[in-house]
Design an enzyme around this catalytic site. Structure first.
Site, short mmCIF file in Angstrom:
data_model
loop_
_atom_site.label_atom_id
_atom_site.label_comp_id
_atom_site.label_asym_id
_atom_site.label_seq_id
_atom_site.Cartn_x
_atom_site.Cartn_y
_atom_site.Cartn_z
N ASP A 105 74.60 -48.22 9.33
CA ASP A 105 74.57 -49.86 9.37
C ASP A 105 75.66 -50.15 10.37
OD1 ASP A 105 75.04 -52.34 8.46
OD2 ASP A 105 75.56 -52.17 6.50
N ARG A 167 71.21 -44.37 -7.64
CA ARG A 167 71.28 -43.04 -6.60
C ARG A 167 69.79 -42.56 -7.10
NH1 ARG A 167 75.48 -42.15 -3.42
NH2 ARG A 167 77.37 -42.73 -4.49
#
Length: 177
Positions: A105, A167
């Site tokens: 990111d 997840r």
């Protein structure tokens, strides 16, 4: 808590791209003459674990596996303070290192990790990330092998979480807030 999810990259697309990455990475290390054991595959826990396991099975060689843990999100959806939580057990001096990330990111945590690893004198240092948000970079870091360019949304699944949830999903989803 029931989240609203929108599929971004489905299970089949992820599997196909991981297989392609395995071929690309195998070709790269074959070209530099790396043999089994010359490459250390470093997974960034916790998010990279499913991706790393699938990527490992897609390779034509057998790297040494190790893990680090760097946290920057905590329980929320916005980057927070950077914390280094777990170091390598493997000596990487003179070996090729492939860092495996779920998503890159801002680049802050990856830049920190790469700086730490570079000080240990690897033969080479490469990065593979399932997802790349290059448009969000605040630190200049290169991702050598990219699965997908990520859209400007918060993503979960395939190892990525929100507050340790989601997840286990086999695809990548937008968490609709």
């Amino acid at each position: 808590m029931a989240e609203t999810l929108r599929e971004v990259f489905g299970e089949a697309a992820v599997a196909a791209r991981v297989a392609e990455l395995g071929r690309e990475i195998s070709a790269h290390y074959a070209a530099v003459g790396a043999a089994d054991g010359d490459v250390v595959m470093v997974g960034v826990l916790k998010g990279a674990l499913p991706f790393m396991a699938d990527l490992l099975r897609a390779l034509d060689f057998c790297p040494t596996l190790d893990f680090v843990r760097v946290a920057s999100y905590g329980a929320g959806t916005s980057p927070g303070a950077l914390k280094f939580l777990m170091d390598l057990e493997t000596d990487i001096a003179g070996r090729h290192v492939l860092v495996v990330e779920d998503i890159v990111d801002t680049g802050r945590s990856l830049a920190y990790l790469l700086g730490m690893l570079q000080e240990r004198s690897p033969a080479s240092l490469k990065v593979c990330s399932l997802l790349d948000k290059a448009y969000r970079r605040v630190v200049d870091v290169a991702v050598d092998f990219v699965g997908f360019e990520a859209p400007p949304v918060f993503l979960v699944g395939y190892g990525m979480d929100v507050g340790e949830r989601l997840r286990r999903l086999r695809g990548v989803y937008e968490l609709v807030q």
